[in-house]
Write an enzyme that holds these catalytic residues in place. Structure first.
Site, mmCIF file in Angstrom:
data_model
loop_
_atom_site.group_PDB
_atom_site.id
_atom_site.type_symbol
_atom_site.label_atom_id
_atom_site.label_comp_id
_atom_site.label_asym_id
_atom_site.label_seq_id
_atom_site.Cartn_x
_atom_site.Cartn_y
_atom_site.Cartn_z
ATOM 1 N N TYR A 98 -21.454 -33.188 63.293
ATOM 2 C CA TYR A 98 -21.036 -32.558 64.554
ATOM 3 C C TYR A 98 -21.609 -31.138 64.659
ATOM 4 C CZ TYR A 98 -17.822 -30.890 68.205
ATOM 5 O OH TYR A 98 -17.287 -30.375 69.363
ATOM 6 N N LYS A 129 -24.272 -29.652 67.440
ATOM 7 C CA LYS A 129 -23.963 -28.552 68.357
ATOM 8 C C LYS A 129 -24.936 -27.391 68.139
ATOM 9 C CE LYS A 129 -20.588 -30.605 70.484
ATOM 10 N NZ LYS A 129 -20.665 -30.986 71.900
HETATM 11 P P1 NDP Z 1 -12.583 -36.406 74.095
HETATM 12 O O1 NDP Z 1 -12.672 -37.213 72.845
HETATM 13 O O2 NDP Z 1 -11.272 -36.146 74.712
HETATM 14 O O3 NDP Z 1 -13.546 -37.019 75.211
HETATM 15 C C1 NDP Z 1 -14.862 -37.402 74.914
HETATM 16 C C2 NDP Z 1 -15.525 -37.797 76.196
HETATM 17 O O4 NDP Z 1 -16.878 -38.158 75.974
HETATM 18 C C3 NDP Z 1 -14.848 -38.982 76.856
HETATM 19 O O5 NDP Z 1 -14.833 -38.747 78.232
HETATM 20 C C4 NDP Z 1 -15.763 -40.144 76.508
HETATM 21 O O6 NDP Z 1 -15.628 -41.159 77.474
HETATM 22 C C5 NDP Z 1 -17.117 -39.444 76.546
HETATM 23 N N1 NDP Z 1 -18.157 -40.095 75.744
HETATM 24 C C6 NDP Z 1 -18.202 -40.236 74.399
HETATM 25 N N2 NDP Z 1 -19.321 -40.878 74.024
HETATM 26 C C7 NDP Z 1 -20.001 -41.157 75.166
HETATM 27 C C8 NDP Z 1 -21.215 -41.809 75.446
HETATM 28 N N3 NDP Z 1 -21.988 -42.333 74.480
HETATM 29 N N4 NDP Z 1 -21.616 -41.910 76.731
HETATM 30 C C9 NDP Z 1 -20.853 -41.396 77.728
HETATM 31 N N5 NDP Z 1 -19.700 -40.761 77.532
HETATM 32 C C10 NDP Z 1 -19.262 -40.654 76.259
HETATM 33 O O7 NDP Z 1 -13.326 -35.050 73.725
HETATM 34 P P2 NDP Z 1 -13.264 -33.576 74.352
HETATM 35 O O8 NDP Z 1 -12.875 -33.590 75.757
HETATM 36 O O9 NDP Z 1 -12.529 -32.741 73.392
HETATM 37 O O10 NDP Z 1 -14.804 -33.210 74.190
HETATM 38 C C11 NDP Z 1 -15.683 -33.022 75.278
HETATM 39 C C12 NDP Z 1 -16.845 -32.177 74.792
HETATM 40 O O11 NDP Z 1 -16.340 -30.903 74.374
HETATM 41 C C13 NDP Z 1 -17.580 -32.739 73.591
HETATM 42 O O12 NDP Z 1 -18.962 -32.502 73.705
HETATM 43 C C14 NDP Z 1 -16.996 -31.952 72.425
HETATM 44 O O13 NDP Z 1 -17.869 -31.885 71.338
HETATM 45 C C15 NDP Z 1 -16.809 -30.604 73.091
HETATM 46 N N6 NDP Z 1 -15.871 -29.715 72.404
HETATM 47 C C16 NDP Z 1 -14.566 -30.100 72.174
HETATM 48 C C17 NDP Z 1 -13.697 -29.245 71.527
HETATM 49 C C18 NDP Z 1 -12.276 -29.580 71.254
HETATM 50 O O14 NDP Z 1 -11.611 -28.863 70.458
HETATM 51 N N7 NDP Z 1 -11.697 -30.588 71.866
HETATM 52 C C19 NDP Z 1 -14.160 -27.931 71.050
HETATM 53 C C20 NDP Z 1 -15.525 -27.623 71.365
HETATM 54 C C21 NDP Z 1 -16.344 -28.503 72.009
HETATM 55 P P3 NDP Z 1 -15.813 -42.739 77.084
HETATM 56 O O15 NDP Z 1 -15.157 -42.931 75.754
HETATM 57 O O16 NDP Z 1 -15.200 -43.494 78.200
HETATM 58 O O17 NDP Z 1 -17.289 -42.935 77.054
#
Ligand code: NDP
Length: 259
Positions: free
Chosen positions: A163, A167
């Site tokens: 991860y 990033k």
């Molecule tokens: P969640 O696990 O809540 O959501 C992940 C999202 O990504 C879902 O909407 C999922 O939808 C989608 N997703 C995953 N894989 C795919 C794919 N191959 N194609 C299309 N969509 C995909 O995570 P967060 O909301 O926490 O994370 C969102 C972003 O923020 C990420 O990039 C994460 O790294 C980043 N982030 C999060 C932090 C945190 O503490 N939560 C901190 C810093 C950054 P579906 O499964 O339907 O495809």
């Protein structure tokens, strides 16, 4: 024109990958509230449709759901095509879709490594290339990548080397893309959150003892962000309010990395 007019996204069209839940959902909602047409692009069609409908109902925006895996070139091309057909173009792409695998490097499989890199980094490349081609043929646009403070630090107590590598890769990607596409009027910036209360953070909390207490102990704000706290910054970074900003990263981490 007032200063708040610069934040207006009226008439703009934005694709938000992973817009069905978590941070992506909050960003999709914020852009819709600011006036944008929003395309929710994620793998699970049912929750994508539901999110698109709920955002439209809550904000009055035009929305579209696109079942799309960001690692699948054909699915991304189809999403871009559907967006252009429905709204006439693409002004904003938010590369938010992302996953994490919590595993020590010494026991991590190549598959686990590759899935994270392919989703977080290669997916961002595939989506940016497809949407960028449209933006180039039009008046330009804005690409916002949801990176992470993990691009710059080591997280603990959980293990998540793929991860952090993905990033950190988004930082180099953003610098180079901003440079190469400036001539087309395309701005590229990153938003780097700290810990945000979503499924992703829950996963980390479950694999290591006292994880949440450890994280919150490092934050100046004492608790994790809610996804909604990222909305205003996302509107800033995708609107004319940030018209002179490209190739930059905004870290929004409740003071985690400063300590
Ligand atoms: P969640 O696990 O809540 O959501 C992940 C999202 O990504 C879902 O909407 C999922 O939808 C989608 N997703 C995953 N894989 C795919 C794919 N191959 N194609 C299309 N969509 C995909 O995570 P967060 O909301 O926490 O994370 C969102 C972003 O923020 C990420 O990039 C994460 O790294 C980043 N982030 C999060 C932090 C945190 O503490 N939560 C901190 C810093 C950054 P579906 O499964 O339907 O495809």
């Amino acid at each position: 024109m007032t200063v708040l007019d610069a934040f207006d996204l009226d008439g703009q069209t934005a694709i938000v990958t992973g817009g069905n839940r978590g941070i992506g959902r909050a960003i999709a909602n914020a852009l819709a509230e600011a006036g944008a047409n929003v395309v929710v692009a994620n793998r699970d069609g049912e929750s994508g449709e539901a999110a698109a409908e709920e955002i439209a109902d809550a904000t009055g925006a035009d929305t579209l759901a696109a079942e799309c895996d960001v690692t699948d070139e054909d699915a991304v091309a189809a999403t871009v095509e559907a967006t252009v057909e429905r709204f006439g173009g693409i002004d904003v792409l938010v590369n938010n879709a992302g996953i994490v695998v919590h595993e020590a490097i010494e026991t991590m499989s190549l598959d686990e490594w590759s899935t994270v890199i392919e989703t977080n980094l290669t997916g961002t490349f595939i989506c940016s290339r497809a949407a960028g081609r449209e933006m180039m043929d039009d008046d330009g646009g804005v690409i916002l990548n949801v990176s992470s403070m993990s691009a710059f630090i080591a997280n603990y107590p959980q293990r998540q080397v793929a991860y952090n590598a993905s990033k950190a890769g988004l930082e180099g990607f953003k610098n180079q893309l901003a440079s190469e596409w400036a001539e087309y009027g395309i701005r590229v910036n990153n938003l780097a959150p700290g810990y945000v209360a979503t499924d992703n953070a829950d996963q980390g909390a479950q694999v290591a003892e006292n994880a949440v207490e450890t994280w919150e102990g490092e934050m100046l704000m004492d608790e994790m962000a809610t996804p909604e706290m990222l909305g205003p910054t996302a509107v800033y970074l995708t609107s004319d309010a940030s018209a002179y900003m490209t190739g930059e990263t905004v870290v929004l981490d409740g003071g985690y990395t400063v300590r």
